[in-house]
Design a protein around this motif. Structure first.
Motif, PDB file in Angstrom:
ATOM      1  N   ASN A  83      92.084  89.935  51.678  1.00  0.00           N
ATOM      2  CA  ASN A  83      91.323  88.713  51.898  1.00  0.00           C
ATOM      3  C   ASN A  83      92.033  87.802  52.881  1.00  0.00           C
ATOM      4  OD1 ASN A  83      89.235  89.364  50.174  1.00  0.00           O
ATOM      5  ND2 ASN A  83      90.031  88.185  48.476  1.00  0.00           N
ATOM      6  N   VAL A 120      91.541  83.825  54.875  1.00  0.00           N
ATOM      7  CA  VAL A 120      90.867  82.532  54.893  1.00  0.00           C
ATOM      8  C   VAL A 120      91.160  81.868  56.224  1.00  0.00           C
ATOM      9  CG1 VAL A 120      90.921  80.212  53.878  1.00  0.00           C
ATOM     10  CG2 VAL A 120      90.905  82.178  52.401  1.00  0.00           C
ATOM     11  N   ARG A 164      82.385  67.866  52.297  1.00  0.00           N
ATOM     12  CA  ARG A 164      81.967  68.839  53.305  1.00  0.00           C
ATOM     13  C   ARG A 164      82.045  68.261  54.723  1.00  0.00           C
ATOM     14  NH1 ARG A 164      80.144  73.130  50.688  1.00  0.00           N
ATOM     15  NH2 ARG A 164      78.981  74.091  52.355  1.00  0.00           N
ATOM     16  N   ASN A 221      90.403  79.580  46.714  1.00  0.00           N
ATOM     17  CA  ASN A 221      89.402  79.267  45.693  1.00  0.00           C
ATOM     18  C   ASN A 221      88.346  78.286  46.171  1.00  0.00           C
ATOM     19  OD1 ASN A 221      90.067  80.839  43.310  1.00  0.00           O
ATOM     20  ND2 ASN A 221      92.001  79.745  43.397  1.00  0.00           N
ATOM     21  N   LEU A 222      88.412  77.865  47.431  1.00  0.00           N
ATOM     22  CA  LEU A 222      87.403  76.964  47.978  1.00  0.00           C
ATOM     23  C   LEU A 222      86.299  77.750  48.664  1.00  0.00           C
ATOM     24  CD1 LEU A 222      89.529  74.149  49.668  1.00  0.00           C
ATOM     25  CD2 LEU A 222      87.980  73.872  47.739  1.00  0.00           C
ATOM     26  N   GLU A 223      85.082  77.262  48.551  1.00  0.00           N
ATOM     27  CA  GLU A 223      83.957  77.833  49.282  1.00  0.00           C
ATOM     28  C   GLU A 223      84.076  77.420  50.739  1.00  0.00           C
ATOM     29  OE1 GLU A 223      81.332  79.726  48.249  1.00  0.00           O
ATOM     30  OE2 GLU A 223      82.361  79.921  46.337  1.00  0.00           O
ATOM     31  N   PRO A 224      83.679  78.259  51.671  1.00  0.00           N
ATOM     32  CA  PRO A 224      83.677  77.863  53.078  1.00  0.00           C
ATOM     33  C   PRO A 224      82.867  76.583  53.290  1.00  0.00           C
ATOM     34  CG  PRO A 224      83.345  80.214  52.906  1.00  0.00           C
ATOM     35  CD  PRO A 224      83.266  79.665  51.514  1.00  0.00           C
ATOM     36  N   THR A 256      83.989  73.584  52.457  1.00  0.00           N
ATOM     37  CA  THR A 256      84.374  72.538  51.515  1.00  0.00           C
ATOM     38  C   THR A 256      85.824  72.126  51.689  1.00  0.00           C
ATOM     39  OG1 THR A 256      84.904  74.131  49.776  1.00  0.00           O
ATOM     40  CG2 THR A 256      82.690  73.202  49.755  1.00  0.00           C
ATOM     41  N   SER A 286      89.273  70.366  49.873  1.00  0.00           N
ATOM     42  CA  SER A 286      89.945  70.252  48.574  1.00  0.00           C
ATOM     43  C   SER A 286      90.178  68.791  48.215  1.00  0.00           C
ATOM     44  CB  SER A 286      91.294  70.964  48.615  1.00  0.00           C
ATOM     45  OG  SER A 286      92.232  70.223  49.386  1.00  0.00           O
ATOM     46  N   GLU A 312      87.163  76.974  56.402  1.00  0.00           N
ATOM     47  CA  GLU A 312      86.082  77.211  57.359  1.00  0.00           C
ATOM     48  C   GLU A 312      85.442  78.585  57.181  1.00  0.00           C
ATOM     49  OE1 GLU A 312      86.596  75.786  61.449  1.00  0.00           O
ATOM     50  OE2 GLU A 312      88.612  75.227  60.810  1.00  0.00           O
ATOM     51  N   ARG A 360      85.865  82.877  55.148  1.00  0.00           N
ATOM     52  CA  ARG A 360      86.553  83.869  54.313  1.00  0.00           C
ATOM     53  C   ARG A 360      86.143  85.253  54.797  1.00  0.00           C
ATOM     54  NH1 ARG A 360      88.114  82.137  49.117  1.00  0.00           N
ATOM     55  NH2 ARG A 360      87.718  84.194  48.331  1.00  0.00           N
ATOM     56  N   LYS A 361      87.054  86.208  54.740  1.00  0.00           N
ATOM     57  CA  LYS A 361      86.706  87.593  55.055  1.00  0.00           C
ATOM     58  C   LYS A 361      87.626  88.534  54.300  1.00  0.00           C
ATOM     59  CE  LYS A 361      89.393  87.890  59.318  1.00  0.00           C
ATOM     60  NZ  LYS A 361      89.357  88.120  60.753  1.00  0.00           N
TER      61      LYS A 361
END
Length: 131
Positions: free
Chosen positions: A33, A35, A62, A105-108, A110, A112, A127, A129-130
């Motif tokens: 993974n 980020v 956001r 653990n953050l959604e793209p 968003t 913290s 920004e 995740r892959k």
């Protein structure tokens, strides 16, 4: 009769038991993974909270990468500040534990809440995740 090699025998319910490793998913996905994130780093909590409140008031949790970048340039004490706090893509294991925990653990899209590591106080904007 024993189950085929690599299979588990069904329980009384007739359902196949779930292997603990299967629940977790392939181990290599965890290590692969990545980020893409920006951050603001300040030694003093008060300075970081000032930056956080500006972002929070204008965009909630956001903010756009451009907006976050402008605030990072003004407030961050990290060498990444001149790049708008841009850390680029990084894999698991590259960043310190608490920072990694928050970032992964953050959604793209968003941001913290402020948090502390041994380096100081941080805000992270993820920004992308892959795997």
């Amino acid at each position: 009769m024993s189950p085929p090699k690599g299979k588990k025998a069904a329980g009384k319910s007739g359902k196949q038991p779930v292997d603990e490793e299967e629940k977790k998913g392939p181990a290599k996905l965890k290590t692969c993974n990545h980020v893409k994130a920006r951050h603001i780093l300040c030694e003093k909590q008060g300075k970081l909270l000032e930056a956080f409140n500006i972002l929070k008031e204008s965009s909630g949790n956001r903010p756009s990468p451009a907006e976050f970048g402008r605030i990072a340039e003004q407030y961050s004490e990290c060498s990444s500040a001149r790049r708008g706090g841009d850390l680029g893509w990084f894999p698991r294991g590259r960043m310190v534990g608490p920072f990694q925990e928050v970032a992964f653990n953050l959604e793209p899209g968003t941001m913290s809440e402020p948090f502390k590591t041994g380096e100081g106080w941080h805000i992270v904007l993820v920004e992308g995740r892959k795997a």
